[in-house]
Design a protein around this motif. Structure first.
Motif, short mmCIF file in Angstrom:
data_model
loop_
_atom_site.label_atom_id
_atom_site.label_comp_id
_atom_site.label_asym_id
_atom_site.label_seq_id
_atom_site.Cartn_x
_atom_site.Cartn_y
_atom_site.Cartn_z
N ASP A 121 14.15 -9.69 -30.67
CA ASP A 121 13.01 -10.48 -30.20
C ASP A 121 13.41 -11.94 -30.25
O ASP A 121 14.60 -12.27 -30.40
CB ASP A 121 11.75 -10.19 -31.02
N LYS A 122 12.46 -12.81 -30.16
CA LYS A 122 12.72 -14.25 -30.10
C LYS A 122 13.33 -14.78 -31.38
O LYS A 122 14.07 -15.77 -31.37
CB LYS A 122 11.41 -14.99 -29.79
N MET A 143 6.49 -9.06 -34.20
CA MET A 143 7.15 -9.10 -32.90
C MET A 143 7.42 -7.71 -32.35
O MET A 143 7.65 -7.54 -31.15
CB MET A 143 8.44 -9.89 -33.00
N PHE A 144 7.38 -6.70 -33.21
CA PHE A 144 7.58 -5.33 -32.75
C PHE A 144 6.25 -4.63 -32.51
O PHE A 144 6.09 -3.89 -31.53
CB PHE A 144 8.41 -4.55 -33.77
N SER A 148 10.27 -11.39 -24.87
CA SER A 148 11.53 -11.57 -25.59
C SER A 148 12.04 -10.29 -26.24
O SER A 148 13.20 -10.22 -26.64
CB SER A 148 11.37 -12.65 -26.67
N GLY A 149 11.19 -9.28 -26.35
CA GLY A 149 11.61 -8.05 -27.01
C GLY A 149 12.53 -7.20 -26.15
O GLY A 149 12.35 -7.10 -24.94
N ALA A 167 6.10 -12.53 -27.13
CA ALA A 167 6.60 -11.38 -27.89
C ALA A 167 7.01 -10.26 -26.95
O ALA A 167 8.05 -9.62 -27.13
CB ALA A 167 5.55 -10.90 -28.88
N GLU A 168 6.20 -10.01 -25.94
CA GLU A 168 6.50 -8.95 -24.99
C GLU A 168 7.74 -9.30 -24.16
O GLU A 168 8.59 -8.44 -23.92
CB GLU A 168 5.31 -8.72 -24.07
N TYR A 175 3.38 -6.01 -31.74
CA TYR A 175 2.48 -7.05 -31.21
C TYR A 175 1.27 -6.45 -30.48
O TYR A 175 0.17 -7.00 -30.54
CB TYR A 175 3.25 -7.99 -30.29
N TRP A 190 17.37 -10.28 -34.42
CA TRP A 190 17.85 -9.00 -33.91
C TRP A 190 18.21 -8.13 -35.11
O TRP A 190 18.86 -8.59 -36.06
CB TRP A 190 19.10 -9.16 -33.06
#
Length: 406
Positions: free
Chosen positions: A288-289, A80-81, A109-110, A106-107, A83, A292
């Motif tokens: 992210d989704k 998620m970081f 929710s980050g 991912a983009e 991506y 944290w």
């Protein structure tokens, strides 16, 4: 008498200079650089993972389970970081923890949230800019006026003419009073930047401790009273405008607990990070989704807490070792206190006494003994100087010896 007073004043100034300069020079000469590795909670291995480098400068990823990773492997345990990197080589997963996920999610929710004590401990102007939350065009435009909140209402002041816009001020004041707002405001929080995709307006805590949401929509006031109980004692509010529009922001209460305020229903959720005082602690949240990673740091300690983003429960916690360096331990025996004029907690320049240490009395006693031996013939009239050296150590001993040699 005049000569003694002048000498005493010079001695006092010299002692304060020693208290400022000696610890500074000692730290400059002996302190070793320190750093904290970049650490995130992994939604794949469910552990904190850190980026590091070996002695040859080669990448080395590690998690707290004892596993090591190459750079590409490290990307994969933090999808998620990283991506974008994973998507570029077709390695982004289609599911995480059984939930379907896309690069776009991912983009969206980050987010990264940062705040330091220096952002809080600074004087405020009491003037704020209120954007139009429903702009005519895509980009936001900076307003031509600012507002201030008085004991009786809210006033909008035109910045060019420096005059109060009576009609706008009365409209907002009337709407706030209708919603139960009691002036003045304890807390006024917002983000007046035009570099964002949407506007959450301002959150205000009134004189009774109630929380209100205020925006300007099509030139008209929007004011809503939230159901957050006044007994919570909100002290700080941080308005956020993250891409997923899930949150209004973060806030702290009188017990220094941290909360997230959700935008869908104004529901309040405590973030389980323990005590967090924004005036003393820095914070960084990388979210992210799924999870944290919350880092709370001050001069004495650092702790990382992984929070499940779906229900705000604590997933893991990690407290790095904060061992006292050898140079810091030696300083406790050298200096009874330190004098400084600046602080990382704020931008003010003012004298600050800190680092009081009783261990320095040992060196003070040795210096007092040396001073007594140097002046053994006139020891009786030097009792005050001996007591001063015992208490202030090097800070007084050096100026005394230097002045007597002159």
């Amino acid at each position: 008498m005049m000569i003694k007073t002048i000498k005493g004043a010079i001695l006092l100034v010299a002692m304060l200079l020693m208290a400022w300069l000696l610890p500074w020079f000692y730290t400059f000469l002996t302190a070793s650089p320190s750093w904290s590795p970049f650490t995130l909670y992994s939604c794949v291995v469910h552990s904190f993972a850190s980026v590091g480098y070996d002695e040859e400068g080669n990448f080395e990823g590690r998690d707290r389970l004892g596993n090591t990773y190459t750079e590409n492997q490290f990307d994969s345990i933090l999808p998620m970081f990283y991506y974008r990197q994973l998507a570029s080589r077709g390695a982004f997963p289609t599911r995480i923890e059984g939930e379907p996920i896309t690069v776009q999610e991912a983009e969206r929710s980050g987010f990264i949230f940062r705040n330091s004590p220096s952002d809080i401990n600074r004087p405020g102007t009491g003037l704020y800019q209120l954007l139009e939350s429903v702009p005519a065009r895509v980009d936001f435009e900076a307003p031509t006026d600012v507002f201030r909140i008085t004991d009786t209402g809210i006033e909008f002041v035109d910045m060019e003419s420096n005059t109060v816009n009576r009609a706008k001020s009365e409209a907002f004041t009337r709407r706030m009073l209708d919603r139960g707002f009691r002036f003045p405001a304890r807390v006024v929080a917002g983000n007046a930047s035009t570099r964002k995709s949407y506007d959450n307006g301002y959150f205000l805590v009134d004189a009774d401790g109630a929380l209100f949401h205020m925006k300007q929509m099509l030139g008209r006031p929007f004011v809503r009273r939230t159901e957050i109980p006044a007994s919570l004692g909100i002290r700080h509010f941080f308005v956020t405008e993250f891409p997923d529009q899930r949150l209004f922001g973060f806030l702290t209460d009188r017990q220094n607990r941290l909360y997230a305020l959700e935008a869908e229903d104004y529901s309040l959720h405590e973030i389980p990070v323990g005590e967090f005082d924004p005036t003393q602690d820095g914070i960084m949240i990388i979210g992210d989704k799924f999870y944290w990673t919350v880092t709370v740091q001050n001069a004495e300690s650092e702790r990382l807490v992984a929070v499940n983003a779906r229900d705000y429960s604590k997933a893991d916690e990690y407290r790095p070792d904060t061992t006292i360096e050898a140079w810091e331990r030696r300083a406790e025996y050298l200096f009874p206190f330190t004098l400084s004029f600046t602080s990382p907690l704020d931008g003010f320049v003012k004298p600050r006494l800190a680092g009081f240490s009783w261990q320095a009395l040992g060196l003070g006693a040795l210096l007092a003994l040396a001073y007594a031996l140097l002046h053994r013939r006139t020891i009786r009239c030097r009792i005050p100087a001996l007591c001063g050296i015992l208490l202030f150590g090097l800070f007084l001993f050096i100026p005394l010896v230097a002045m007597e040699k002159r």
